[in-house]
Design an enzyme around this catalytic site. Structure first.
Site, PDB file in Angstrom:
ATOM      1  N   ASP A 143      77.601   4.369  74.796  1.00 59.29           N
ATOM      2  CA  ASP A 143      77.097   3.986  73.474  1.00 59.29           C
ATOM      3  C   ASP A 143      78.035   3.166  72.580  1.00 59.29           C
ATOM      4  O   ASP A 143      77.741   2.064  72.213  1.00 59.29           O
ATOM      5  CB  ASP A 143      76.683   5.240  72.699  1.00 59.29           C
ATOM      6  CG  ASP A 143      75.755   6.126  73.508  1.00 59.29           C
ATOM      7  OD1 ASP A 143      75.405   5.752  74.641  1.00 59.29           O
ATOM      8  OD2 ASP A 143      75.377   7.191  73.009  1.00 59.29           O
TER       9      ASP A 143
ATOM     10  N   GLU B 139      81.585  17.739  78.045  1.00 60.63           N
ATOM     11  CA  GLU B 139      81.028  16.378  78.070  1.00 60.63           C
ATOM     12  C   GLU B 139      82.143  15.352  78.355  1.00 60.63           C
ATOM     13  O   GLU B 139      81.958  14.423  79.127  1.00 60.63           O
ATOM     14  CB  GLU B 139      80.366  16.090  76.721  1.00 60.63           C
ATOM     15  CG  GLU B 139      79.520  14.831  76.680  1.00 60.63           C
ATOM     16  CD  GLU B 139      78.872  14.620  75.314  1.00 60.63           C
ATOM     17  OE1 GLU B 139      79.159  15.404  74.379  1.00 60.63           O
ATOM     18  OE2 GLU B 139      78.090  13.668  75.182  1.00 60.63           O
TER      19      GLU B 139
HETATM   20  C1  GLC Z   1      75.171  10.233  75.267  1.00 56.35           C
HETATM   21  C2  GLC Z   1      75.855   9.376  76.314  1.00 56.35           C
HETATM   22  C3  GLC Z   1      74.844   8.911  77.342  1.00 56.35           C
HETATM   23  C4  GLC Z   1      74.136  10.113  77.922  1.00 56.35           C
HETATM   24  C5  GLC Z   1      73.513  10.978  76.826  1.00 56.35           C
HETATM   25  C6  GLC Z   1      72.960  12.292  77.341  1.00 56.35           C
HETATM   26  O1  GLC Z   1      74.268   9.485  74.525  1.00 56.35           O
HETATM   27  O2  GLC Z   1      76.490   8.285  75.720  1.00 56.35           O
HETATM   28  O3  GLC Z   1      75.469   8.176  78.349  1.00 56.35           O
HETATM   29  O4  GLC Z   1      73.156   9.719  78.813  1.00 56.35           O
HETATM   30  O5  GLC Z   1      74.494  11.298  75.875  1.00 56.35           O
HETATM   31  O6  GLC Z   1      73.933  13.011  78.020  1.00 56.35           O
END
Ligand code: GLC
Length: 440
Positions: free
Chosen positions: A170, A412
């Protein structure tokens, strides 16, 4: 390693079980309650090691969200309390191509589907594999055709993204730099200057669950929201959007994954006995050499390119290393990328591989895609290192990744300097890819 491997495997399974919503697995409890496109692909890659049928179900569930034009959305919304704002914000029904019986976002995410389908197939007997590939092939073909038809208007073999969410990384530096270059909307700057950042929390779930200094900034979040509104106003119609683009990037990570996905697609089609259309094959061939346009010789790196200015966005990030995963670069270029991984001022952190090189002005060890180490990018780079014969480097990164997860848990992302965990706890792709790394 702090914990022995069977424990790690069991704990990883537990994370997936707790996040399981029946036919698909959410990325993490309250923070990410929906089904995400590339998350489910990584999850299926791990699940195939334990329960092949459940892995297949995970991918089948993704097809629920595919649009009539072939687009695969990054999110399929779950019907859960506290998450209805997402479907209202996106309002996918504004597009005639969105599915009628299910709400999704209006943008896509890196095309990991073909890789996940292929890897599951490799665990099946030949007749079962053929059936599996035949079942999944039409959706993959439609998706790739959509990418070329609607997102590669100048037929360069490079797909253009219209929102940072589509890159999967992102707020990584190239996207933030491009956002700034195109101009952050005045109202976004005003909210920030007036100290009204709390307003943003109305549309942000993340800062309610994680410390704000581990997430994107309010300005970034608001600017992303503004970009989403522009897309919604144009009913997520790529043609209209790219005719007068505001924010549009030939994203490196996405295109690297697409190049590899095309190879997977060809293999799947071959086993299924299906001949791909000439048009698609031509597009795929163009992609094979397209990374050359993103290479910068003086710095010895690949970059994203702005679709608006036509210039490379020379902000280094982990994206350059994903060219190893693409598999279409020369051995010499691969070697130069491996050197970057080893340099302590670049990507050679104690707990590799940081999402941004340590010497970048953007680098912050806890800040989302602006520094932390993520397990999915490590997995992709390990695959790439193996592909180019850097076996020692691949197995070192595999070991260190497993050590990191064993030491800090299934988070994460992690601080690359000291391995401290951050973001969401009990994160599904971290668990799934740990399983995969343990089993291969
Ligand atoms: C965040 C990450 C993305 C991922 C999402 C769900 O937005 O940047 O890559 O798919 O979370 O885990």
């Amino acid at each position: 390693m702090a914990k022995d491997e069977p424990d790690l495997l069991k704990e990883a399974e537990k994370v997936l079980k707790n996040n399981d919503r029946g036919k698909w697995i959410m990325p993490a409890g309250e923070l990410y309650p929906h089904q995400w496109l590339w998350d489910s692909c990584f999850i299926a890659v791990g699940l195939r090691q334990l329960n092949i049928e459940r892995a297949q179900t995970e991918l089948r569930s993704l097809l629920r969200g595919q649009w009539a034009n072939g687009m695969m959305p990054d999110m399929i919304f779950a019907d859960v309390k506290g998450a209805s704002l997402d479907r209202i914000l996106w309002d996918s029904a504004t597009s005639p191509y969105a599915p009628h019986n299910i709400d999704t976002s209006g943008v896509t995410q890196p095309p990991m589907l073909a890789e996940a389908v292929l890897q599951i197939g490799k665990k099946l007997s030949l007749p079962e594999r053929r059936t599996w590939y035949k079942e999944m092939l039409p959706a993959i073909i439609e998706f790739h055709q959509w990418l070329y038809r609607e997102r590669d208007p100048s037929k360069e073999g490079l797909v253009t993204l219209i929102h940072p969410y589509e890159s999967g990384l992102d707020n990584s530096p190239p996207w933030v730099a491009e956002l700034k270059a195109r101009g952050i909307p005045l109202w976004v700057g005003a909210i920030d200057k007036l100290g009204l950042g709390f307003i943003v929390n109305l549309i942000r779930r993340d800062v309610r669950h994680s410390p704000a200094n581990q997430r994107m900034s309010n300005v970034e979040a608001l600017a992303f929201f503004a970009a989403l509104r522009r897309l919604r106003r144009k009913s997520y119609d790529s043609k209209k959007i790219l005719n007068r683009p505001f924010l549009a990037v030939q994203d490196l990570v996405f295109n690297c994954i697409l190049i590899r996905a095309n190879v997977c697609l060809e293999e799947i089609a071959k086993v299924a006995g299906h001949k791909l259309s000439e048009d698609l094959v031509t597009n795929m061939r163009r992609s094979q050499t397209a990374l050359d346009k993103l290479w910068d010789e003086p710095t010895g790196q690949y970059y994203c390119r702005s679709f608006v200015s036509g210039e490379l966005i020379k902000e280094p990030s982990i994206a350059t290393l994903l060219a190893l995963y693409a598999g279409s670069i020369s051995q010499e270029q691969a070697k130069r990328l491996v050197e970057l991984i080893k340099k302590s001022r670049q990507f050679g952190a104690s707990w590799p591989i940081p999402s941004v090189p340590l010497n970048s002005p953007y680098f912050e060890p806890f800040k989302y895609w602006q520094g932390p180490t993520w397990i999915n990018t490590n997995w992709l780079i390990i695959e790439g290192l193996n592909r180019y014969g850097f076996d020692a480097e691949a197995s070192q990164l595999r070991e260190r990744t497993l050590e990191l997860v064993a030491k800090s848990g299934f988070w994460e992302y992690y601080n690359p300097l000291n391995g401290q965990p951050a973001g969401a706890a009990n994160f599904s792709w971290t668990a799934a890819l740990t399983i995969d790394l343990l089993k291969t």
